[in-house]
Motif scaffolding. Structure first.
Motif, short mmCIF file in Angstrom:
data_model
loop_
_atom_site.label_atom_id
_atom_site.label_comp_id
_atom_site.label_asym_id
_atom_site.label_seq_id
_atom_site.Cartn_x
_atom_site.Cartn_y
_atom_site.Cartn_z
N PHE A 174 -8.10 -3.42 -13.94
CA PHE A 174 -6.82 -2.83 -12.81
C PHE A 174 -6.49 -1.32 -13.93
CE2 PHE A 174 -7.58 -6.99 -11.46
CZ PHE A 174 -7.53 -6.77 -9.89
N ASP A 175 -5.94 -0.77 -12.94
CA ASP A 175 -5.94 0.49 -13.26
C ASP A 175 -4.01 0.84 -14.18
OD1 ASP A 175 -7.60 2.29 -12.39
OD2 ASP A 175 -6.60 2.07 -10.71
N TYR A 176 -3.34 -0.64 -14.04
CA TYR A 176 -2.77 -0.62 -15.19
C TYR A 176 -1.71 -2.00 -14.27
CZ TYR A 176 2.27 -0.79 -17.07
OH TYR A 176 3.06 -0.16 -18.04
N THR A 225 -9.88 3.04 -4.77
CA THR A 225 -9.17 2.66 -4.56
C THR A 225 -8.35 2.46 -5.78
OG1 THR A 225 -9.52 1.80 -2.55
CG2 THR A 225 -7.39 1.11 -3.79
N ARG A 226 -7.31 3.33 -6.11
CA ARG A 226 -6.37 3.44 -7.44
C ARG A 226 -5.29 1.61 -7.09
NH1 ARG A 226 -3.24 8.56 -7.97
NH2 ARG A 226 -3.63 8.22 -5.63
N SER A 227 -5.71 0.39 -8.23
CA SER A 227 -4.94 -0.44 -8.70
C SER A 227 -3.59 -0.87 -9.44
CB SER A 227 -5.59 -1.49 -8.46
OG SER A 227 -6.74 -1.46 -9.26
N VAL A 252 0.77 -1.25 0.18
CA VAL A 252 -0.50 -0.53 -0.25
C VAL A 252 1.19 1.26 -0.11
CG1 VAL A 252 -1.63 1.13 1.11
CG2 VAL A 252 -1.37 -1.19 1.15
N LEU A 253 0.64 2.33 -0.76
CA LEU A 253 1.54 3.44 -0.51
C LEU A 253 1.13 4.38 -1.23
CD1 LEU A 253 2.94 0.98 -2.76
CD2 LEU A 253 3.95 2.58 -4.17
N PRO A 254 0.85 5.10 0.49
CA PRO A 254 0.45 6.27 0.66
C PRO A 254 0.22 7.82 -0.75
CG PRO A 254 2.08 6.49 2.14
CD PRO A 254 2.06 4.51 1.14
N ASP A 255 -1.09 8.36 -0.92
CA ASP A 255 -0.39 9.45 -1.83
C ASP A 255 -1.76 10.52 -0.85
OD1 ASP A 255 0.14 10.25 -4.55
OD2 ASP A 255 -1.80 10.36 -4.88
N VAL A 264 -2.51 3.85 -3.57
CA VAL A 264 -2.69 2.98 -3.94
C VAL A 264 -2.22 1.58 -3.70
CG1 VAL A 264 -1.15 2.43 -6.52
CG2 VAL A 264 -2.00 5.19 -5.83
N VAL A 265 -2.73 0.58 -4.45
CA VAL A 265 -2.30 -0.45 -3.81
C VAL A 265 -1.59 -1.14 -5.11
CG1 VAL A 265 -3.86 -0.59 -1.72
CG2 VAL A 265 -4.74 -1.72 -4.31
#
Length: 379
Positions: free
Chosen positions: A209-211, A171-173, A116-119, A124-125
């Motif tokens: 998924f986003d990427y 939530t971006r993934s 889990v990256l805070p932003d 972003v998970v």
């Protein structure tokens, strides 16, 4: 959120006997500097950090120096085990490393647990999915007998989706996976991941998924706007001589929109293929002395000790093949039948004709006959 997508470092690989570690460290140092220059939040390594399950101490030390350089810039690293890596070795001390910003996806048991990256725009998970061997997972994941890579990766993505569904909407993934996805083109230096079944999987598995940061194929390519292979940072086959090696710089906006830019990595040493007579190859452009070289020799008679002579002028010649002045056949012909009713001299003369594409000269026939007489043991 800014990400840098790379894969297939293959640290410790040799290339026709040539040690590539110095080249690998040079290009990966440039990669680390690109990550710092572009102020990325995370570097994604999509498998095959090492070339062998038991890497050499020198390969491990090189990996440590590169990863430390990335972490010194304050950049998080998320990496997965590929089919060349040993997942248990790569995943050792995972919890301790994660505390220091290095997240390793190596164990099937951890699939579905993200980094889990805070932003400021929301977390972003990033879901690391290591290379999954079907034979080792069918029983534990209760899959039908004969299930292959598609079924195993589909089950892994079910676990990922279950975790994502429990998180706040929007939530971006990001998914990291090491697989041969349908539509991808192999570069020529990949090892097959098929064991008793079809190795390819559908891109539809990654829908939603986003990427998706893919590894395994060494050719950089775009399967869809959100599904990409970064390719290897170095060419590992002469078939990859025309590849432009690099990484993807990926920006995720606040609502999951994606833009990706290709960043080119430096060419440490060119790969060049040449065809011609030995004298022509030796009397060639001087910058070939710095290139890894594959040579096809077309001299009508096989040159004596061609590799030594080539390396005296072109020290990075790795392959030298004599093709005898003829185009390479589409398929090698069957070996000619051994003639019957011929004496030893006839067989040697036939060999010269087959090897040189012409009959033996009078001087050569005399020399062969003399050699035979010297070898014969009196009755």
């Amino acid at each position: 959120m800014r990400l840098l997508h790379t894969s297939d470092w293959h640290l410790g690989r040799t290339f026709h006997g040539q040690n590539l570690l110095p080249d690998q460290e040079a290009v990966l140092t440039a990669l680390a500097d690109l990550a710092a220059e572009h102020r990325v939040d995370a570097v994604l390594i999509s498998g095959d950090l090492y070339d062998r399950a038991v890497p050499s101490p020198e390969a491990v030390q090189t990996a440590s120096r590169i990863l430390a350089r990335i972490r010194a810039a304050g950049i998080t690293v998320v990496a997965i085990a590929g089919n060349h890596d040993s997942a248990p070795r790569l995943g050792a001390f995972t919890d301790f490393l994660a505390a220091g910003g290095l997240h390793l996806g190596a164990a099937a048991a951890d699939v579905g647990t993200p980094a889990v990256l805070p932003d400021p725009d929301g977390d972003v998970v990033i879901y690391p999915i290591p290379f999954l061997e079907p034979d080792l997972l069918r029983s534990g994941w209760a899959l039908p007998a004969g299930s292959g890579h598609e079924a195993v990766l589909a089950r892994a993505m079910d676990l990922v989706r279950a975790d994502l569904a429990a998180r706040p909407p929007g939530t971006r993934s990001v998914v990291l996976a090491h697989a041969f996805v349908v539509g991808g083109r192999a570069g020529g230096s990949e090892r097959s991941i098929a064991v008793g079944g079809v190795e390819s999987v559908s891109a539809d598995l990654f829908a939603g998924f986003d990427y998706v940061a893919l590894g395994h194929l060494h050719r950089p390519q775009v399967l869809a706007d959100r599904i990409r292979y970064s390719g290897s940072p170095l060419p590992y086959s002469f078939s990859e001589a025309d590849h432009e090696k690099g990484v993807w710089l990926v920006d995720l906006d606040a609502v999951g929109g994606v833009s990706a830019t290709r960043l080119t990595l430096p060419t440490i040493r060119r790969l060049v293929c040449r065809r011609g007579r030995l004298a022509e190859i030796l009397d060639t452009e001087p910058d070939l002395a710095d290139a890894y070289l594959s040579v096809e020799l077309t001299d009508p008679v096989r040159p004596v000790d061609p590799m030594r002579r080539l390396r005296e002028v072109l020290p990075y010649t790795l392959v030298a093949t004599w093709v005898g002045g003829s185009p390479a056949p589409a398929a090698w012909p069957a070996a000619p039948a051994v003639p019957t009713g011929h004496d030893d001299a006839d067989l040697l003369h036939d060999f010269v004709r087959d090897a040189c594409g012409r009959p033996a000269s009078t001087a050569e026939r005399d020399l062969l006959d003399e050699a035979l007489r010297a070898l014969r043991i009196p009755a």
